[in-house]
Design an enzyme around this catalytic site. Structure first.
Site, PDB file in Angstrom:
ATOM      1  N   GLY A 220       0.780  -1.384  -0.027  1.00 51.49           N
ATOM      2  CA  GLY A 220       0.015   0.062  -0.106  1.00 51.49           C
ATOM      3  C   GLY A 220       0.814   1.317  -0.120  1.00 51.49           C
ATOM      4  O   GLY A 220       2.090   1.154  -0.211  1.00 51.49           O
ATOM      5  N   SER A 221       0.177   2.420   0.368  1.00 48.56           N
ATOM      6  CA  SER A 221       1.119   3.654   0.322  1.00 48.56           C
ATOM      7  C   SER A 221       2.216   3.650   1.432  1.00 48.56           C
ATOM      8  O   SER A 221       2.175   2.883   2.532  1.00 48.56           O
ATOM      9  CB  SER A 221      -0.028   4.667   0.418  1.00 48.56           C
ATOM     10  OG  SER A 221      -0.675   4.675   1.814  1.00 48.56           O
ATOM     11  N   GLY A 225       2.241   2.400   5.217  1.00 46.62           N
ATOM     12  CA  GLY A 225       3.144   1.273   5.862  1.00 46.62           C
ATOM     13  C   GLY A 225       3.945   2.019   6.922  1.00 46.62           C
ATOM     14  O   GLY A 225       4.258   1.195   7.698  1.00 46.62           O
ATOM     15  N   GLU A 242       5.652  -3.519   1.108  1.00 45.86           N
ATOM     16  CA  GLU A 242       5.645  -2.998  -0.285  1.00 45.86           C
ATOM     17  C   GLU A 242       5.075  -1.706  -0.600  1.00 45.86           C
ATOM     18  O   GLU A 242       3.774  -1.674  -0.595  1.00 45.86           O
ATOM     19  CB  GLU A 242       5.335  -4.151  -1.350  1.00 45.86           C
ATOM     20  CG  GLU A 242       6.021  -5.326  -1.298  1.00 45.86           C
ATOM     21  CD  GLU A 242       7.503  -5.477  -1.684  1.00 45.86           C
ATOM     22  OE1 GLU A 242       7.995  -4.481  -2.190  1.00 45.86           O
ATOM     23  OE2 GLU A 242       8.025  -6.415  -1.771  1.00 45.86           O
ATOM     24  N   CYS A 276       2.267  -0.056  -8.489  1.00 50.00           N
ATOM     25  CA  CYS A 276       3.155   0.641  -7.896  1.00 50.00           C
ATOM     26  C   CYS A 276       4.623   0.621  -8.557  1.00 50.00           C
ATOM     27  O   CYS A 276       5.110   1.793  -8.479  1.00 50.00           O
ATOM     28  CB  CYS A 276       3.734  -0.447  -6.655  1.00 50.00           C
ATOM     29  SG  CYS A 276       3.853  -2.124  -7.126  1.00 50.00           S
TER      30      CYS A 276
HETATM   31  P1  NAD Z   1      -3.459   2.473   1.360  1.00 43.96           P
HETATM   32  O1  NAD Z   1      -2.116   2.560   1.980  1.00 43.96           O
HETATM   33  O2  NAD Z   1      -4.585   3.772   1.426  1.00 43.96           O
HETATM   34  O3  NAD Z   1      -4.153   1.035   1.760  1.00 43.96           O
HETATM   35  C1  NAD Z   1      -3.507  -0.130   1.841  1.00 43.96           C
HETATM   36  C2  NAD Z   1      -4.223  -0.953   2.657  1.00 43.96           C
HETATM   37  O4  NAD Z   1      -4.200  -0.883   3.983  1.00 43.96           O
HETATM   38  C3  NAD Z   1      -5.847  -1.093   2.521  1.00 43.96           C
HETATM   39  O5  NAD Z   1      -6.227  -2.375   2.637  1.00 43.96           O
HETATM   40  C4  NAD Z   1      -6.302  -0.351   3.828  1.00 43.96           C
HETATM   41  O6  NAD Z   1      -7.684  -0.598   3.949  1.00 43.96           O
HETATM   42  C5  NAD Z   1      -5.269  -0.803   4.581  1.00 43.96           C
HETATM   43  N1  NAD Z   1      -5.215   0.337   5.726  1.00 43.96           N
HETATM   44  C6  NAD Z   1      -5.837   1.530   5.893  1.00 43.96           C
HETATM   45  N2  NAD Z   1      -5.448   2.267   7.175  1.00 43.96           N
HETATM   46  C7  NAD Z   1      -4.473   1.269   7.604  1.00 43.96           C
HETATM   47  C8  NAD Z   1      -3.902   1.419   8.966  1.00 43.96           C
HETATM   48  N3  NAD Z   1      -3.828   2.333   9.630  1.00 43.96           N
HETATM   49  N4  NAD Z   1      -3.016   0.173   9.374  1.00 43.96           N
HETATM   50  C9  NAD Z   1      -2.968  -0.743   8.583  1.00 43.96           C
HETATM   51  N5  NAD Z   1      -3.668  -0.821   7.446  1.00 43.96           N
HETATM   52  C10 NAD Z   1      -4.327   0.348   6.824  1.00 43.96           C
HETATM   53  O7  NAD Z   1      -2.775   2.197  -0.164  1.00 43.96           O
HETATM   54  P2  NAD Z   1      -3.943   2.069  -1.589  1.00 43.96           P
HETATM   55  O8  NAD Z   1      -4.368   3.343  -1.800  1.00 43.96           O
HETATM   56  O9  NAD Z   1      -4.859   0.927  -1.406  1.00 43.96           O
HETATM   57  O10 NAD Z   1      -2.773   1.777  -2.593  1.00 43.96           O
HETATM   58  C11 NAD Z   1      -2.101   2.364  -3.366  1.00 43.96           C
HETATM   59  C12 NAD Z   1      -0.620   2.535  -2.819  1.00 43.96           C
HETATM   60  O11 NAD Z   1      -0.133   1.257  -2.781  1.00 43.96           O
HETATM   61  C13 NAD Z   1       0.058   3.332  -3.844  1.00 43.96           C
HETATM   62  O12 NAD Z   1       1.091   4.163  -3.084  1.00 43.96           O
HETATM   63  C14 NAD Z   1       1.229   2.350  -4.469  1.00 43.96           C
HETATM   64  O13 NAD Z   1       2.317   2.813  -5.028  1.00 43.96           O
HETATM   65  C15 NAD Z   1       1.057   1.223  -3.310  1.00 43.96           C
HETATM   66  N6  NAD Z   1       1.289   0.096  -3.807  1.00 43.96           N
HETATM   67  C16 NAD Z   1       2.706  -0.660  -3.816  1.00 43.96           C
HETATM   68  C17 NAD Z   1       2.936  -1.872  -4.205  1.00 43.96           C
HETATM   69  C18 NAD Z   1       4.294  -2.507  -3.947  1.00 43.96           C
HETATM   70  O14 NAD Z   1       4.554  -3.547  -4.404  1.00 43.96           O
HETATM   71  N7  NAD Z   1       5.441  -1.665  -3.740  1.00 43.96           N
HETATM   72  C19 NAD Z   1       1.926  -2.666  -4.983  1.00 43.96           C
HETATM   73  C20 NAD Z   1       0.744  -1.913  -5.000  1.00 43.96           C
HETATM   74  C21 NAD Z   1       0.462  -0.687  -4.544  1.00 43.96           C
END
Ligand code: NAD
Length: 464
Positions: A220-221, A225, A242, A276
């Site tokens: 995720g973001s 993270g 990631e 990503c």
């Molecule tokens: P996000 O960080 O908003 O959400 C990711 C996950 O985290 C979701 O399941 C969300 O519900 C959960 N989440 C929300 N609040 C949380 C908390 N406080 N603690 C733990 N988990 C929580 O990301 P997104 O908008 O779903 O995805 C986009 C981002 O992900 C982009 O920055 C992208 O670059 C990144 N991404 C990275 C990779 C990689 O492999 N490096 C792959 C795909 C996406």
């Protein structure tokens, strides 16, 4: 006053899942609470007692069965992904995602981490064993809901862990179905899923702090993270993170613009840029800058964008309003200084056309920030050393690419890029036998291959 958060053992509340192509509700997912999470973790913990003791062959066969199940239900899963995520069935869309997920599952089934003999002589024998950790918590984003779930779950299972997965509230339905399919071929409790809306209930945060979860694998973001890392500290969880990227591509002066246009386009616009490791800024040598822009615009202009369920669509809408607004705002800011060569005018609903903007530099928001959408800045450079410095001038370090007819020259540039993967004459390719992960703020640890598998284990060394 009653809390809106559902804390009952089974969900009484649910939330809507919206098709980004149409704005219509396509289903509802349970809005689970802490009690549901505790129940899922307790189930996974109980299952770990048996699963961790199963033989390597049993676990391998179970992983093979998951891969077969995915193949069998590929069409159904692809349709669910398209309905909730928006990406088309076709092209590098949902059928491709499910095909990749099945291939990944099959490959991971064949990986193993045998006992390593570090020493065996008259002084003694030293063996390195890999042991499963326990319950793994998987937290996934909305861009590749099934593929990323498989990336998290399969190595965990293969090494003897059990899993509780929490998908993004934007794309829970394909994960709910995926887990149901897995449960049909796996022992009870080995994989479970929890879903929540992140507004009234945020189980990702609760998982990161949960005392009975030994590891979090999070995609995720960067901002989320970092939260995961903070809340995992008290229980000393293992982490694979990631996170986001702002991948740079560098086109060297000897590249052939016509030959690289298609690769550049898909490197940047795969999944509408919501990837990503998509190319998020492109540095092109002054001598071929205009020719590369022209070739890229010509290719991009011919790509059909539309409702993902229509077979003719090759790109779909942006997945959600927050992301749509972010892309719109970045392009609006960019047009003040730059030249919008293609796109830049929002379509209906969440549709945003492939957009290419020239005339920007490092320091401009569309270059410095992760847009995570269909807008690519092209930056002119005259000196390769300066281009490398600009590419590295980012807190992120996920991937990068070099485009050239001279492979040795491209390798020399690749070695100087600060990122976990570098592609030559392509961008964003990941495969199950090659470790993938970010450096700098793009993450911690790697996925895939034996190195990725090892992250789901503790080392135990036995001296005899
Ligand atoms: P996000 O960080 O908003 O959400 C990711 C996950 O985290 C979701 O399941 C969300 O519900 C959960 N989440 C929300 N609040 C949380 C908390 N406080 N603690 C733990 N988990 C929580 O990301 P997104 O908008 O779903 O995805 C986009 C981002 O992900 C982009 O920055 C992208 O670059 C990144 N991404 C990275 C990779 C990689 O492999 N490096 C792959 C795909 C996406």
């Amino acid at each position: 006053m009653n809390s809106p958060v559902n804390t009952a053992a089974t969900g009484v509340c649910d939330f809507a899942v919206i098709n980004p192509s149409t704005g219509a509700e396509i289903g509802r997912a349970p809005n689970m609470g802490i009690a549901d999470l505790n129940h899922a973790v307790a189930t996974a913990k109980a299952a770990f007692a048996h699963w961790s003791q199963s033989s390597d062959a049993e676990r391998q066969n179970a992983c093979r069965a998951v891969a077969a199940k995915l193949q069998e239900h590929a069409a159904e899963l692809a349709e669910l992904i398209t309905l909730e995520q928006g990406k088309p069935l076709n092209g590098l869309g949902s059928r491709w995602e499910v095909g990749g997920a099945a291939a990944w599952a099959a490959h991971t089934a064949e990986l193993s981490l045998p006992v390593k003999i570090l020493q065996d002589n008259s002084d003694g024998r030293v063996e390195l064993h890999r042991k499963p950790l326990g319950v793994v918590g998987s937290i996934t984003p909305w861009n590749f809901p099934v593929m990323i779930a498989i990336w998290h779950i399969m190595p965990a299972l293969r090494t003897g862990n059990t899993v509780v997965i929490k998908p993004s509230p934007y794309t829970p339905l394909s994960t709910l179905r995926l887990v149901e399919l897995m449960q049909a071929v796996l022992p009870a409790g080995v994989v479970t899923v929890v879903t929540c809306d992140d507004v009234t209930s945020n189980l990702g945060a609760a998982m990161s702090a949960h005392p009975d979860i030994r590891k979090i694998v999070f995609t995720g973001s960067c901002a989320t993270g970092q939260k995961v890392m903070r809340s995992a500290a008290d229980t000393m969880k293992r982490l694979t993170l990631e996170l986001g990227g702002n991948d740079a591509g560098i086109v060297l002066p000897d590249a052939d613009p016509a030959a690289i246009a298609e690769g550049l386009f898909w490197g940047a616009f795969i999944n509408n840029g919501q990837t990503c490791a998509a190319m998020k800024r492109l540095y092109v040598h002054d001598s071929i800058h205009d020719a590369v822009c022209a070739a890229l615009v010509a290719y991009a202009a011919a790509v059909p964008v539309g409702d993902g369920m229509q077979e003719g669509s090759v790109l779909g809408p942006v997945q959600n309003k927050m992301q749509f607004d972010k892309v719109s705002a970045l392009v609006d800011a960019a047009r003040i200084k730059g030249q919008v060569l293609l796109g830049g005018v929002p379509g209906a609903g969440l549709f945003y056309p492939p957009t290419i903007v020239a005339g920007l530099q490092n320091g401009d928001a569309l270059v410095d920030e992760e847009q995570f959408g269909p807008a690519l800045p092209v930056i002119r450079y005259t000196d390769v050393d300066a281009a490398i410095a600009m590419a590295n001038d980012s807190p992120n370090g996920l991937g990068g690419s070099v485009w050239s007819g001279n492979i040795a020259a491209a390798h020399a540039v690749a070695a100087r890029l600060e990122c976990g993967s570098v592609w030559i004459n392509k961008h964003g390719l990941v495969q199950p036998n090659a470790p993938f992960g970010g450096v700098k703020a793009s993450g911690l640890g790697v996925e895939f291959g034996e190195e990725g598998l090892a992250e789901y284990t503790d080392i135990q060394v036995i001296f005899s």
